[in-house]
Write a protein that holds these residues in place. Structure first.
Motif, PDB file in Angstrom:
ATOM      1  N   UNK A  38       0.811  -1.222   0.000  1.00  0.00           N
ATOM      2  CA  UNK A  38       0.000   0.000   0.000  1.00  0.00           C
ATOM      3  C   UNK A  38       0.839   1.265   0.000  1.00  0.00           C
ATOM      4  N   UNK A  39       2.062   1.197   0.539  1.00  0.00           N
ATOM      5  CA  UNK A  39       2.911   2.393   0.556  1.00  0.00           C
ATOM      6  C   UNK A  39       3.378   2.787  -0.850  1.00  0.00           C
ATOM      7  N   UNK A  40       3.201   1.897  -1.812  1.00  0.00           N
ATOM      8  CA  UNK A  40       3.525   2.261  -3.201  1.00  0.00           C
ATOM      9  C   UNK A  40       2.400   3.087  -3.829  1.00  0.00           C
ATOM     10  N   UNK A  41       1.269   3.140  -3.145  1.00  0.00           N
ATOM     11  CA  UNK A  41       0.095   3.856  -3.657  1.00  0.00           C
ATOM     12  C   UNK A  41      -0.329   4.857  -2.598  1.00  0.00           C
TER      13      UNK A  41
ATOM     14  N   UNK B  70      -0.839   4.964  -8.971  1.00  0.00           N
ATOM     15  CA  UNK B  70      -1.027   3.653  -9.601  1.00  0.00           C
ATOM     16  C   UNK B  70       0.318   2.968  -9.795  1.00  0.00           C
ATOM     17  N   UNK B  71       0.283   1.647  -9.912  1.00  0.00           N
ATOM     18  CA  UNK B  71       1.450   0.860 -10.331  1.00  0.00           C
ATOM     19  C   UNK B  71       0.963  -0.176 -11.334  1.00  0.00           C
ATOM     20  N   UNK B  72       1.838  -0.618 -12.208  1.00  0.00           N
ATOM     21  CA  UNK B  72       1.471  -1.707 -13.121  1.00  0.00           C
ATOM     22  C   UNK B  72       2.270  -2.948 -12.759  1.00  0.00           C
TER      23      UNK B  72
ATOM     24  N   UNK C 226       2.941   5.898 -11.202  1.00  0.00           N
ATOM     25  CA  UNK C 226       2.716   7.321 -11.384  1.00  0.00           C
ATOM     26  C   UNK C 226       1.456   7.743 -10.660  1.00  0.00           C
ATOM     27  N   UNK C 227       0.924   8.877 -11.095  1.00  0.00           N
ATOM     28  CA  UNK C 227      -0.300   9.397 -10.486  1.00  0.00           C
ATOM     29  C   UNK C 227      -1.155   9.966 -11.609  1.00  0.00           C
TER      30      UNK C 227
END
Ligand code: FES
Ligand SMILES: [Fe+2]
Length: 450
Positions: A52-55, A61-63, A101-102
């Motif tokens: 969750x810390x990546x978002x 978002x992440x892919x 990114x965002x």
């Protein structure tokens, strides 16, 4: 025996061999087995997607990938985590090709359809003129991943709508995740981005290496002994407990010969110890405070290690999670995350990160030791001789070290079946038994048939 196709007889023989503690060598890299693994295992089990810390913020978002399915994980404007097939429902183009990114919207590069971070179709190029009122936009949003769950910030996806809940799947592993991920106020955070590289290896060999195999450490990583970083005692990675859990999961809780680590709480700053004591149960605190290394795995392909590195006054501990994404029977894409307590001092985090880079990931010395060995397994298992030879999974105590001569330790305070050594094949056997069970589920009832 040369197989032309996987049939009931093949699985019967495989089951019989495995019951004897023998794993036919061909299964490691067999293309037909690999195909079946996609359907029977990876399409039905929970797989790690992101932390969750990546978002961090709405719109982040992440892919990612679930084997061959591209996945888009978003935090929508309301702050909820969502996961979609990262493929445009118009003609199937790979929608978002950035790593992270965002964004509030995602626009397809092919014909320009756009979607919000909730997956809703919100824009069609020349929509009125091309489609008029004929297109029900509500029906053409991004396809959600059937099941998404999260535990202690770890977000998992499952392609099977009928899969058991994530928490049930993790089972006893939650208790150990509570130590690794829940010891600090604020939990853990990912630092940097996940490192990725392709290795010549089969996913089962890499998963087994982490979940089940401290026995390799003294040999594969011999250079650390020669440099004086690791003890010269050949049993040093075997002290502690190997804990077998349901669903093919397992963890090694490695201590020193005394049953304690030289470094309380894995060398984390002493100022943080009262916080750990507060966040953990007495049993968890007991284990966490005296363990040197935690290393284990969540079946099928998520591994983790929480080591102590460094010498003298420069100790550091961290958590490394990794996914072995299969790219074929003889190839994996490794995804490797560095995590550290959010509450740790910034200087400590940076030092720990540098230690991680030197040990794991594409530039890590330990990583390269293992990568070389996995490639050798792949090379050796494809030949003619391997077709009818067996590998040595002969015992619960180690490949050929005496079947059944190690009993579980009834006094180990954590859940699962804990054996009082880490030089043991208990998790290897359990992983492979679970692998075969899933592989043959709905195909044959081996218990009845054999
Ligand atoms: S494939 Fe995406 S808009 Fe056509
Ligand atoms: Fe290793």
């Amino acid at each position: 025996m040369r197989r032309n196709q996987l049939d009931l007889k093949t699985f019967k023989v495989l089951k019989q061999k495995m019951d004897e503690g023998l794993l036919p060598q061909w299964v490691t890299t067999d293309p037909e087995i690999y195909e079946l693994e996609q359907e029977q295992i990876f399409a039905r089990t929970w797989q790690f997607l992101a932390h969750e810390s990546e978002l961090k913020e709405p719109g982040s978002y992440v892919t990612r990938w679930m084997v061959n399915d591209p996945i888009l994980v978003t935090r929508n404007n309301s702050g909820e985590i969502k996961a979609f097939l990262n493929s445009c429902p118009h003609r199937g183009a790979h929608l978002c090709t950035a790593d992270y990114g965002k964004r509030k919207t995602f626009t397809c590069a092919y014909h320009g359809w756009s979607f919000n971070n909730d997956g809703k179709l919100i824009g069609i190029v020349a929509g009125d003129k091309v489609y008029g009122e004929g297109l029900a936009k509500d029906e053409w949003g991004l396809r959600p991943i059937p099941r998404v769950g999260s535990y202690r910030g770890m977000i998992f996806g499952n392609l099977d709508p009928n899969a058991m809940p994530l928490e049930d799947y993790l089972g006893d592993m939650k208790w150990y995740f509570d130590i690794l991920l829940g010891r600090s106020d604020g939990g853990m955070e990912v630092r940097g981005v996940p490192h990725r590289w392709v290795a010549k290896a089969n996913w089962k060999a890499t998963s087994e290496n982490f979940a089940a195999d401290p026995y390799h450490v003294q040999t594969t990583h011999r250079s650390t002994v020669e440099m004086g970083i690791s003890p010269s005692d050949p049993l040093y990675a075997g002290y502690g407990h190997q804990v077998v859990m349901s669903n093919g999961h397992g963890i090694n809780v490695i201590t020193s010969a005394t049953g304690r680590s030289k470094h309380t709480y894995q060398g984390m700053p002493e100022s943080m110890w009262p916080m750990f004591d507060r966040n953990l149960t007495p049993e968890q605190a007991d284990i966490a405070s005296r363990t040197t290394v935690f290393v284990g795995g969540v079946f099928p392909n998520l591994s983790f290690v929480s080591p102590v590195h460094g010498t003298g006054g420069h100790l550091h501990n961290y958590l490394n999670f990794r996914v072995w994404r299969p790219l074929g029977p003889d190839k994996v894409e490794v995804w490797c995350w560095f995590m550290i307590d959010k509450a740790a001092p910034e200087e400590y985090k940076e030092e720990a990160y540098r230690g991680y880079i030197g040990s794991f990931g594409p530039s890590g010395t330990l990583e390269q030791d293992d990568t070389e060995t996995w490639a050798r397994i792949v090379e050796a298992n494809k030949g003619i001789m391997a077709r009818d030879k067996e590998l040595n999974y002969n015992s619960v105590s180690n490949y050929l070290m005496g079947f059944g001569n190690v009993d579980p330790d009834p006094h180990f305070p954590g859940p699962g079946t804990a054996y009082p050594t880490c030089y043991i094949d208990a998790i290897s056997r359990s992983m492979h038994e679970h692998w075969l069970e899933l592989l043959t589920k709905d195909l044959v009832d081996l218990k009845e048939e054999v």
